[in-house]
Design a protein around this motif. Structure first.
Motif, PDB file in Angstrom:
ATOM      1  N   UNK A  37       9.178  -5.636  -3.241  1.00 48.62           N
ATOM      2  CA  UNK A  37      10.769  -5.259  -2.907  1.00 48.62           C
ATOM      3  C   UNK A  37      10.900  -4.054  -2.132  1.00 48.62           C
ATOM      4  N   UNK A  38      12.012  -3.234  -2.400  1.00 49.94           N
ATOM      5  CA  UNK A  38      12.491  -2.012  -1.331  1.00 49.94           C
ATOM      6  C   UNK A  38      11.191  -1.105  -1.243  1.00 49.94           C
ATOM      7  N   UNK A  72       6.000  11.626  -3.283  1.00 50.19           N
ATOM      8  CA  UNK A  72       6.270  10.318  -2.919  1.00 50.19           C
ATOM      9  C   UNK A  72       5.035   9.425  -2.692  1.00 50.19           C
ATOM     10  N   UNK A  73       5.201   8.011  -3.165  1.00 51.41           N
ATOM     11  CA  UNK A  73       3.949   7.296  -3.259  1.00 51.41           C
ATOM     12  C   UNK A  73       3.820   6.544  -1.791  1.00 51.41           C
ATOM     13  N   UNK A  74       2.609   6.579  -1.400  1.00 51.07           N
ATOM     14  CA  UNK A  74       2.129   5.801  -0.045  1.00 51.07           C
ATOM     15  C   UNK A  74       1.870   4.354  -0.599  1.00 51.07           C
ATOM     16  N   UNK A  75       2.162   3.308   0.462  1.00 47.79           N
ATOM     17  CA  UNK A  75       1.810   1.961   0.249  1.00 47.79           C
ATOM     18  C   UNK A  75       0.636   1.277   1.308  1.00 47.79           C
ATOM     19  N   UNK A  92       6.245   3.894   2.201  1.00 47.22           N
ATOM     20  CA  UNK A  92       6.294   4.661   0.941  1.00 47.22           C
ATOM     21  C   UNK A  92       7.226   4.196   0.062  1.00 47.22           C
ATOM     22  N   UNK A  93       7.410   4.711  -0.979  1.00 51.73           N
ATOM     23  CA  UNK A  93       8.201   4.190  -2.134  1.00 51.73           C
ATOM     24  C   UNK A  93       9.947   4.341  -1.650  1.00 51.73           C
ATOM     25  N   UNK A  94      10.578   3.828  -1.913  1.00 50.72           N
ATOM     26  CA  UNK A  94      12.057   4.125  -1.522  1.00 50.72           C
ATOM     27  C   UNK A  94      12.749   4.666  -2.796  1.00 50.72           C
TER      28      UNK A  94
END
Length: 354
Positions: A37-38, A72-75, A92-94
């Motif tokens: 997703x976003x 904030x989470x890193x992807x 990262x998370x939106x």
């Protein structure tokens, strides 16, 4: 013109949706991941060698070590081909609600006191993890723009973002070099004496003071006053002098964060978090704090439009989370919509619609 445009493909699974903002060194885009997703993507503008790209992605490496609900989470971190050449990026998370700048603008002149205390506590909780590393990781740029405001099934959830200036402190002195935004810089940083965990604590106190009083601490109202060291010689009035809903305990905590000598402040964000937690426990045991007048300003046209779109989208099967993102934007733009729709938003975040 930005390096990447809406519809551009970053990888097999990532497509650019829209620009969220940009600065001198990077663009931030909302991107759609085919399976997740976003997400938000930070794309560096600078042409760089592989070694320089690795250095710029140091923020991603730091984030990968700091798993915390209030960070904030890193992807992913990688490079992408753009019309101007290869650039580094990470995702990262939106957070649909945006930053504290939006929340501050919606609630002027004063953000509700208990909301500010909660914002402070969650920032401190996230930073406490960074400050607890050996050696400590100091953020060096805690500002309204770098604090994101979202909601999950339990309520408001703050995320500390933009660790681009974060740095491990020297293991002997526990200091890092000075960076960041002048208005939120501690006096010792402006004096070029280095940046410590206590300097991050100053920045958190500056945010709280601004949200409660609509003015920066030690601000003399003169142009370029944030550059002046002379302003710290003035006596700082507590937030309650400008906002009668601020209680003595919160006054004391915020004034401690804004001591001009770093050794007189809470040394780390962990100490600040403990003070805020003790205040909250005292409130729970004692009388209910003074209530604040609900905001009566009507929603802006954009906020109302987002809320209306969210309510319509929530009725479409499979679109509840996208509806929640729109409603999150709306409630952070309008205190009135927050009062009216917050319970609904929290239910939507749990996957419940009524």
């Amino acid at each position: 013109m930005t390096l990447l445009q809406s519809g551009d493909r970053v990888s097999d699974t990532l497509v650019i949706d829209r620009l969220l903002g940009e600065g001198a060194f990077a663009e931030v885009h909302r991107v759609k991941h085919e399976y997740l997703g976003w997400q938000a993507m930070k794309l560096f503008k600078k042409v760089a060698s592989q070694e320089e790209t690795r250095a710029m992605l140091g923020e991603a490496r730091l984030l990968s070590t700091l798993g915390h609900p209030n960070i904030v989470r890193l992807f992913e971190a990688n490079t992408v081909q753009t019309p101007e050449g290869v650039r580094g990026f990470f995702t990262m998370e939106y957070v649909a609600g945006g930053s504290l700048e939006r929340l501050h603008a919606a609630h002027r002149p004063n953000v509700p006191t208990e909301m500010v205390a909660e914002v402070m506590a969650q920032i401190a909780s996230g930073l406490a993890l960074a400050h607890g590393q050996d050696p400590p990781i100091v953020h060096r740029d805690i500002t309204l723009a770098n604090i994101l405001v979202g909601y999950d099934g339990t309520g408001m959830r703050i995320r500390v973002s933009d660790f681009g200036l974060a740095k491990k402190a020297d293991p002997y002195t526990l200091l890092a070099s000075a960076q960041g935004t002048y208005a939120f810089m501690a006096p010792e940083v402006l004096r070029n004496k280095g940046y410590s965990s206590a300097s991050d604590v100053w920045s958190v106190g500056t945010i709280a003071y601004l949200l409660l009083t609509n003015s920066l601490p030690f601000d003399d109202g003169q142009p370029f006053s944030s550059y002046s060291l002379a302003r710290f010689k003035k006596r700082l009035l507590p937030p309650s002098r400008y906002n009668e809903t601020v209680d003595p305990d919160l006054d004391r905590i915020i004034m401690a964060t804004l001591e001009t000598e770093p050794e007189n402040r809470p040394v780390t964000a962990g100490e600040l978090f403990e003070a805020l937690r003790d205040r909250q426990l005292a409130i729970a045991r004692g009388p209910v704090p003074r209530t604040e007048t609900a905001a009566t300003a009507p929603p802006t046209e954009r906020a109302q439009r987002l809320a209306d779109e969210a309510l319509a989208l929530a009725r479409v099967p499979g679109e509840l989370q996208r509806a929640a993102d729109l409603l999150e934007e709306a409630v952070n733009l309008s205190p009135q919509l927050r009062d009216h729709h917050l319970t609904k938003l929290l239910l939507w975040r749990r996957g419940v619609i009524m």
